[in-house]
Design a protein around this motif. Structure first.
Motif, PDB file in Angstrom:
ATOM      1  N   LEU A 102       0.814  -1.208   0.000  1.00 47.13           N
ATOM      2  CA  LEU A 102       0.000   0.000   0.000  1.00 47.13           C
ATOM      3  C   LEU A 102       0.852   1.264   0.000  1.00 47.13           C
ATOM      4  CD1 LEU A 102      -2.540  -1.074   2.774  1.00 47.13           C
ATOM      5  CD2 LEU A 102      -2.824  -1.284   0.288  1.00 47.13           C
ATOM      6  N   ARG A 103       0.303   2.302  -0.616  1.00 42.70           N
ATOM      7  CA  ARG A 103       0.995   3.599  -0.595  1.00 42.70           C
ATOM      8  C   ARG A 103       0.985   4.202   0.799  1.00 42.70           C
ATOM      9  NH1 ARG A 103      -2.058   6.796  -5.229  1.00 42.70           N
ATOM     10  NH2 ARG A 103      -2.572   5.007  -6.526  1.00 42.70           N
ATOM     11  N   GLU A 108      -6.286   2.286   0.802  1.00 39.45           N
ATOM     12  CA  GLU A 108      -6.531   1.221  -0.169  1.00 39.45           C
ATOM     13  C   GLU A 108      -5.631   1.310  -1.394  1.00 39.45           C
ATOM     14  OE1 GLU A 108     -10.622   1.303  -1.214  1.00 39.45           O
ATOM     15  OE2 GLU A 108     -11.339   0.724   0.792  1.00 39.45           O
ATOM     16  N   GLU A 109      -5.048   2.478  -1.659  1.00 33.63           N
ATOM     17  CA  GLU A 109      -4.270   2.656  -2.881  1.00 33.63           C
ATOM     18  C   GLU A 109      -3.017   1.791  -2.862  1.00 33.63           C
ATOM     19  OE1 GLU A 109      -5.305   5.050  -0.940  1.00 33.63           O
ATOM     20  OE2 GLU A 109      -6.719   6.242  -2.125  1.00 33.63           O
ATOM     21  N   GLN A 110      -2.817   1.059  -3.968  1.00 31.34           N
ATOM     22  CA  GLN A 110      -1.687   0.146  -4.083  1.00 31.34           C
ATOM     23  C   GLN A 110      -0.466   0.852  -4.669  1.00 31.34           C
ATOM     24  OE1 GLN A 110      -1.847  -3.446  -3.496  1.00 31.34           O
ATOM     25  NE2 GLN A 110      -3.773  -2.965  -2.473  1.00 31.34           N
ATOM     26  N   THR A 115       4.402   4.721  -8.836  1.00 32.51           N
ATOM     27  CA  THR A 115       4.379   5.379  -7.535  1.00 32.51           C
ATOM     28  C   THR A 115       5.733   6.023  -7.258  1.00 32.51           C
ATOM     29  OG1 THR A 115       2.810   3.740  -6.710  1.00 32.51           O
ATOM     30  CG2 THR A 115       3.991   5.048  -5.069  1.00 32.51           C
ATOM     31  N   ASP A 260      -0.165  12.702  -7.468  1.00 37.63           N
ATOM     32  CA  ASP A 260      -1.232  11.978  -6.787  1.00 37.63           C
ATOM     33  C   ASP A 260      -0.786  10.570  -6.392  1.00 37.63           C
ATOM     34  OD1 ASP A 260      -3.029  14.094  -6.972  1.00 37.63           O
ATOM     35  OD2 ASP A 260      -3.764  13.440  -8.938  1.00 37.63           O
ATOM     36  N   ASN A 261      -0.018   9.940  -7.255  1.00 39.16           N
ATOM     37  CA  ASN A 261       0.422   8.568  -7.011  1.00 39.16           C
ATOM     38  C   ASN A 261       1.768   8.601  -6.284  1.00 39.16           C
ATOM     39  OD1 ASN A 261       0.996   5.867  -7.009  1.00 39.16           O
ATOM     40  ND2 ASN A 261       0.978   5.617  -9.237  1.00 39.16           N
TER      41      ASN A 261
END
Length: 274
Positions: A102-103, A108-110, A115, A260-261
């Motif tokens: 996860l970030r 929830e962001e992978q 990234t 954002d990522n």
């Protein structure tokens, strides 16, 4: 060149085994490795050390890459690190670019191949490469006194302040105490304000004592950038990131925050990371 303190424990843990590979993808840059030299097969008289230079068989490379999924997942399970990214490059071919986990803990962001991460103390080797490029071009020398380029730089002792070099600061032998200035950064002082206050610290022996200092390297980097007439971030882009095609890499924290990522900073606690 310093990095927010909260990012350092995460990167030290997450990259303990895969530091070199993960660092490349953490920068989120297209990877272009130089062409490796062709090594002729040695005759029987060649020493064992020379034999170690033989190309690795493709089957072994494929096996190593295939084992990374299990290796990385085991690392995540053992350390509790929320996520990491790995890149594998062989010759001029990118064999793997992938993220795990996860970030941010609890989100929830992978993590994926795009990234971006904070670089933390891996910036030392990256920054030294930028400086070395300027040394190779003759713009600066490792033995240049820092005051040649930053006349205001002060370590408290007039003789030391006049003689400390770019190389001294990169070798952590300036006499500055361990992690000098980091606490000031943590409470909000900007780069110049921290550098101007280094003279107030108790100094060790110049070129005799070793102590790891983020702001010692920062001062050296500032001196090099000033010598080129550019700020450090621009110099890094032109000297290293641009030529390597690292289009998403930056030495500006604002650029990281604009993505954002991006992976969040984490610190360890009794239950893992937060």
């Amino acid at each position: 060149m310093t990095t927010p303190k909260a990012a350092r424990p995460l990167l030290r843990s997450a990259l303990s085994v895969l530091s070199a590979a993960a660092a490349l993808l953490a920068l989120n840059a297209p990877l272009h490795a130089g062409t490796l030299p062709t090594i002729a097969l040695p005759d029987p008289a060649v020493s064992p050390a020379r034999a170690n230079l033989l190309p690795v068989p493709q089957a072994r490379i494929d096996e190593a890459v295939a084992s990374l999924d299990e290796l990385v997942q085991d690392m995540l399970d053992r350390t509790g690190v929320p996520g990491l990214a790995v890149a594998v490059v062989h010759g001029e071919e990118t064999l793997l670019m992938r993220g795990w986990g996860l970030r941010a803990e609890g989100a929830e962001e992978q993590v994926d191949a795009d990234t971006v991460f904070l670089l933390a103390s891996l910036s030392k080797s990256v920054g030294a490469t930028v400086v070395a490029a300027q040394v190779s071009q003759g713009t600066v020398g490792w033995d240049d006194p820092v005051r040649n380029h930053l006349p205001w730089f002060d370590l408290g002792d007039p003789w030391v302040s006049n003689h400390v070099t770019i190389g001294d600061l990169y070798a952590h032998r300036s006499g500055l105490p361990d992690h000098a200035g980091d606490d000031l950064e943590d409470i909000g002082y900007d780069r110049r304000a921290v550098l101007e206050r280094l003279a107030q610290l108790p100094m060790g022996q110049f070129r005799a004592d070793y102590a790891y200092t983020n702001f010692g390297l920062t001062a050296a980097a500032e001196a090099v950038a000033t010598a080129t007439g550019k700020d450090w971030s621009t110099l890094s882009q032109e000297a290293l990131y641009g030529p390597l095609g690292m289009e998403a890499t930056s030495s500006r924290h604002s650029d990281y925050m604009a993505r954002d990522n991006r992976a969040a900073s984490h610190v360890p606690d009794a239950n893992g990371f937060r």
